[in-house]
Design an enzyme around this catalytic site. Sequence first.
Site, PDB file in Angstrom:
ATOM      1  N   GLY A   1      43.328  36.805  46.011  1.00  0.00           N
ATOM      2  CA  GLY A   1      42.409  36.033  46.563  1.00  0.00           C
ATOM      3  C   GLY A   1      41.311  35.753  45.603  1.00  0.00           C
ATOM      4  O   GLY A   1      40.940  34.580  45.442  1.00  0.00           O
ATOM      5  N   ALA A   2      40.723  36.526  44.644  1.00  0.00           N
ATOM      6  CA  ALA A   2      39.956  36.259  43.733  1.00  0.00           C
ATOM      7  C   ALA A   2      39.827  37.548  42.893  1.00  0.00           C
ATOM      8  O   ALA A   2      40.306  38.584  43.012  1.00  0.00           O
ATOM      9  CB  ALA A   2      38.648  36.197  44.171  1.00  0.00           C
ATOM     10  N   MET A   3      39.336  37.269  41.679  1.00  0.00           N
ATOM     11  CA  MET A   3      39.063  38.429  40.597  1.00  0.00           C
ATOM     12  C   MET A   3      37.646  38.431  39.904  1.00  0.00           C
ATOM     13  O   MET A   3      37.163  37.394  39.622  1.00  0.00           O
ATOM     14  CB  MET A   3      40.213  38.060  39.582  1.00  0.00           C
ATOM     15  CG  MET A   3      40.106  39.163  38.699  1.00  0.00           C
ATOM     16  SD  MET A   3      40.577  40.856  38.976  1.00  0.00           S
ATOM     17  CE  MET A   3      39.723  41.739  38.105  1.00  0.00           C
TER      18      MET A   3
ATOM     19  N   HIS B   1      31.913  39.734  47.586  1.00  0.00           N
ATOM     20  CA  HIS B   1      32.736  40.845  47.280  1.00  0.00           C
ATOM     21  C   HIS B   1      32.958  41.006  45.657  1.00  0.00           C
ATOM     22  O   HIS B   1      32.544  41.689  45.099  1.00  0.00           O
ATOM     23  CB  HIS B   1      34.224  40.804  47.728  1.00  0.00           C
ATOM     24  CG  HIS B   1      35.094  42.175  47.423  1.00  0.00           C
ATOM     25  ND1 HIS B   1      35.375  43.012  48.180  1.00  0.00           N
ATOM     26  CD2 HIS B   1      35.943  42.003  46.343  1.00  0.00           C
ATOM     27  CE1 HIS B   1      36.301  43.763  47.374  1.00  0.00           C
ATOM     28  NE2 HIS B   1      36.487  43.257  46.500  1.00  0.00           N
ATOM     29  N   GLU B   2      33.226  39.503  45.216  1.00  0.00           N
ATOM     30  CA  GLU B   2      33.631  39.598  43.647  1.00  0.00           C
ATOM     31  C   GLU B   2      32.097  39.800  42.935  1.00  0.00           C
ATOM     32  O   GLU B   2      32.184  40.370  41.867  1.00  0.00           O
ATOM     33  CB  GLU B   2      34.144  38.383  43.249  1.00  0.00           C
ATOM     34  CG  GLU B   2      35.490  37.799  44.102  1.00  0.00           C
ATOM     35  CD  GLU B   2      36.561  39.093  43.982  1.00  0.00           C
ATOM     36  OE1 GLU B   2      36.466  39.658  42.787  1.00  0.00           O
ATOM     37  OE2 GLU B   2      37.456  39.235  44.686  1.00  0.00           O
TER      38      GLU B   2
ATOM     39  N   ASN C   1      36.288  39.349  37.056  1.00  0.00           N
ATOM     40  CA  ASN C   1      36.135  39.232  35.682  1.00  0.00           C
ATOM     41  C   ASN C   1      34.833  39.340  35.263  1.00  0.00           C
ATOM     42  O   ASN C   1      34.150  38.256  35.788  1.00  0.00           O
ATOM     43  CB  ASN C   1      37.026  38.239  34.996  1.00  0.00           C
ATOM     44  CG  ASN C   1      38.263  37.860  35.534  1.00  0.00           C
ATOM     45  OD1 ASN C   1      39.082  38.802  35.556  1.00  0.00           O
ATOM     46  ND2 ASN C   1      38.525  36.795  36.132  1.00  0.00           N
TER      47      ASN C   1
ATOM     48  N   HIS D   1      31.186  43.237  42.589  1.00  0.00           N
ATOM     49  CA  HIS D   1      31.952  44.108  41.597  1.00  0.00           C
ATOM     50  C   HIS D   1      31.161  44.211  40.372  1.00  0.00           C
ATOM     51  O   HIS D   1      31.450  45.240  39.414  1.00  0.00           O
ATOM     52  CB  HIS D   1      33.358  43.436  41.581  1.00  0.00           C
ATOM     53  CG  HIS D   1      34.308  44.195  42.236  1.00  0.00           C
ATOM     54  ND1 HIS D   1      34.449  45.265  42.573  1.00  0.00           N
ATOM     55  CD2 HIS D   1      35.514  43.408  43.028  1.00  0.00           C
ATOM     56  CE1 HIS D   1      35.802  45.481  43.304  1.00  0.00           C
ATOM     57  NE2 HIS D   1      36.116  44.262  43.373  1.00  0.00           N
TER      58      HIS D   1
ATOM     59  N   GLU E   1      37.204  49.361  44.832  1.00  0.00           N
ATOM     60  CA  GLU E   1      37.444  48.276  45.802  1.00  0.00           C
ATOM     61  C   GLU E   1      37.072  49.096  47.366  1.00  0.00           C
ATOM     62  O   GLU E   1      36.250  48.324  48.027  1.00  0.00           O
ATOM     63  CB  GLU E   1      38.859  48.376  45.998  1.00  0.00           C
ATOM     64  CG  GLU E   1      39.528  47.615  44.743  1.00  0.00           C
ATOM     65  CD  GLU E   1      39.182  46.370  44.516  1.00  0.00           C
ATOM     66  OE1 GLU E   1      38.222  45.751  45.011  1.00  0.00           O
ATOM     67  OE2 GLU E   1      39.223  45.722  43.167  1.00  0.00           O
TER      68      GLU E   1
HETATM   69  N1  0A1 Z   1      40.231  43.077  41.906  1.00  0.00           N
HETATM   70  C1  0A1 Z   1      40.248  42.036  42.982  1.00  0.00           C
HETATM   71  C2  0A1 Z   1      41.683  41.999  43.408  1.00  0.00           C
HETATM   72  C3  0A1 Z   1      42.667  41.658  42.325  1.00  0.00           C
HETATM   73  C4  0A1 Z   1      43.789  42.663  42.068  1.00  0.00           C
HETATM   74  C5  0A1 Z   1      44.707  42.289  41.545  1.00  0.00           C
HETATM   75  C6  0A1 Z   1      44.979  40.924  41.009  1.00  0.00           C
HETATM   76  O1  0A1 Z   1      46.151  40.753  40.528  1.00  0.00           O
HETATM   77  C7  0A1 Z   1      47.484  41.361  40.465  1.00  0.00           C
HETATM   78  C8  0A1 Z   1      44.237  39.886  41.261  1.00  0.00           C
HETATM   79  C9  0A1 Z   1      43.066  40.290  42.034  1.00  0.00           C
HETATM   80  C10 0A1 Z   1      39.624  42.052  44.042  1.00  0.00           C
HETATM   81  O2  0A1 Z   1      39.456  43.050  44.649  1.00  0.00           O
HETATM   82  O3  0A1 Z   1      38.913  40.942  44.432  1.00  0.00           O
HETATM   83 ZN    ZN Z   2      37.688  44.016  44.844  1.00  0.00          ZN
END
Ligand code: 0A1
Ligand code: ZN
Length: 880
Positions: A267-269, A303-304, A271, A307, A326
């Site tokens: 869905g999203a990341m 959510h992002e 970073n 984080h 998570e």
């Molecule tokens: N950490 C992100 C989810 C995520 C996990 C793995 C990914 O690539 C393999 C990409 C995104 C989240 O919880 O939104």
């Molecule tokens: Zn997450």
Amino acid sequence: MRTNQPQTIYLSEYQAPAYLVDHVSLRFELFEDGARVHSTLSMRRNPAAMQSGSTLELDGDSLTLESLALNGQSLASDEYRNEGDKLVVPTVPEAFELTVVTWIEPQNNTRLEGLYKSSGMFCTQCEAEGFRCITYYPDRPDVMARFQTRVEADKSAYPILLSNGNPVEQGDLENGRHFVTWEDPFPKPAYLFALVAGDLVEKRDTFTTCSGRNIDLRIYVEARNARKCDYAMDALKRSMRWDEEVYGREYDLDIFMIVAVDDFNMGAMENKGLNIFNSSCVLASQDTATDAAFQRIEAIVAHEYFHNWSGNRVTCRDWFQLSLKEGFTVFRDSQFSADMGSPTVKRIEDATLLRTAQFAEDAGPMAHPVRPASYMEISNFYTLTIYEKGAEVVRMIHNLLGAELFRKGSDLYFDRHDGQAVTTDDFVKAMEDASGRDLGQFRLWYEQAGTPVLAVSDHYDEVQGVYRLDIRQSVPDTPGQSGKKPQHIPFAIGLLDSEGQPLPLNMGAEDSNGSFERVLELTETQHSFEFHGVKERPVPSLLRDFSAPVRVHYPWTREQLLFLMSHDPDGFNRWDAGQKLAVDVIQSLVDAPQGTEIEPRLVEAYRLLLNDTELDQALVAKMLLLPSEAYLVELSDQADVPAIHAARERVLDHLARALRDDLLACYQRNAGQGDYELTPAAIARRSLRNTALAWLLHIDDEQGRALAVEQYEQADNMTDRLGALRALVNSGFESERTRALAAFFERFQDDPQVVELWFSVQASSDRAGQLPQIQALLEHPAFDWKNPNKVRSVVGVFAGQNLAAFHNPDGSGYRFLADQVCRLDDSNPQIAARLVSPLTRWKKFSPQYSSQMKAALERIRDKTELSRDVYEVVHKSLAD
Ligand code: 0A1
Ligand code: ZN
């Protein structure tokens, strides 16, 4: 990356890293035929490491090493070993600088891990282990470093160059190239690294934090999507404010960026400072996004953003701790969504997902604890258990401690561990230290897999006026775990008298507490709770607000369920009583003779609901939805899906015929009023109206047909347009269906997110999504095997949502899925492994189906060169 016998990694074998990285200096030269990555690592021996010796090992995957230097001295080929996935330097000093130059090919990267190209732009995905596809590095979350990143590319093709942190320098280079240098002052693990280079437009806004700092907010998208960013920007600002108000968390950098990319595995990341989003989780406008999509975008943006504290400032020591970030962050985003809309409806949605899909995972071959003890491929562990059950575990802590002590606990956690990589145990410890509560037994929620079962029975002693609840807890065996201990379960209950009035819950002859709701804390295998001063046999309301992620067995009568459906003051349990009643009625029809009567009281209950304008309309809209086929399958043993499908259809058919006039009235009453709004009331109105329409078309009602065609044409928003399209697609009106599908495609063919909706409406329909039609969709010019959203919207939706077609008794659905998994395994193993999921629970189905599902798994198993991702899922599914 390909291997026949992937290794299993164990939590018990965790060792602190031998070397730490204090600083990373990266320089990316981006070209059309590849990219050169220069990396300079300032490293030193980790004083806390157990290992002796002076060997340095770095991770790498699909890299071409161009040069390697230690403290400026180039290393000769006998001074290091390149072992494919490891770069080994046998002797390094206590502290040193290592310079590595690698060559990679983002343009050929179809796995979408590391640096890749999507719609002409460069972007990255480094969680969990993608950074090693960029350069050699100790790619593990407990190595936290400060990053400086210089990005160089052609200026006209890639005017925008982004990375984490703040921009510190930029300028022009020779040959029409330019560069930007970014510096991130916060130490972070490599999985939070990000880079974007592309021709993007920028939507800007600002946010003033609680301490008065001005933050520059930017959303970057392709020019054609410029008008689809407003909602995400608004959601971002609301998230930032909410995190200050509810958790006291202020944003830390001067700039916060979101980039939308079309090709993305998840869905999203999150970073650091540069969130990268799947376009479908950020872009929205009234005419292209449904209400559900808006809500999803709001939740994912939040959510992002959340984080930034729960995940980035405090991160995970190792990937077994994934739920640390998570589970906690999903809990935070679900609190946020509840605050933005209806808490009851949000709870219903969360519990539905958990009971339908997470319980299934917990009962299947991939079952694992919230903190797993082992894995082969970490990408397979971004699961509902880690995310959703993990969030439920945090929610239980929140409820056991109360909001105030929980906040004290989260403050302590963020304070104590800022800048560290920690464990779920550190999280629980902070909660214990702040509250003084012992969560020793509670920790089993992190260690034991499987969904606890509560068998509840009751007894009423009329003479003494005592009502007793007897509760027996068991936790089922799961792969590799048996003989489990009882867990600490908060079990919220209430009792109602025959008038529907809540009874005071006095738990002993002397108790005059008088509260109408109690949270019973279950810690033993067996408990009995007595309630005194109870004048008549009460109706129990159990597991209110879904207070724990457990299954409750209690011999409900239909009278009790009907009663709770209209009287329970707990909104969640009102909805749940309706679901239980509908489940009971549908189950009683599976394999029943043709003429079997359908419970008349169900019809009357739905009539009341349809005409209830007093109750929260958002709750009514949820209550009208019949339990899904997936949930019915999950509740049955030896499932015969076509039979379950037929029984559910019969009930729907019966209800729609009996309630036709009420449905028409409901439809008219909820007609759009004035301008489009995204308020909870307007969303509920659209939901009610579209449910009524769907039911009318389910029985091919003529008036319904006219309404659907009109709604399709007149709609001023995607919820209504898609609602009408879906109703027509699922009806028997073939020419209207064909016309509407063609018109929809014609109108939206240039919008990938809407084309995905168009695919999924067909793939999920038992009328338009039989296997030959699915195969035709795969041949459609708009379909693209390289785009995960397209694959999900056809193959994933067919196997996961069109159950009757997928479980065709001839086994064709299973073979089809196996073929697609094999095909995708070569290009994108993460997506391939996720697609296998519907086959993994083969043991749950009746023999005619299970044997063919197993054969499909074996077909995948026997493919040559299986990725580690698919290998793990398939082998675990086939294990005894
Ligand atoms: N950490 C992100 C989810 C995520 C996990 C793995 C990914 O690539 C393999 C990409 C995104 C989240 O919880 O939104
Ligand atoms: Zn997450």
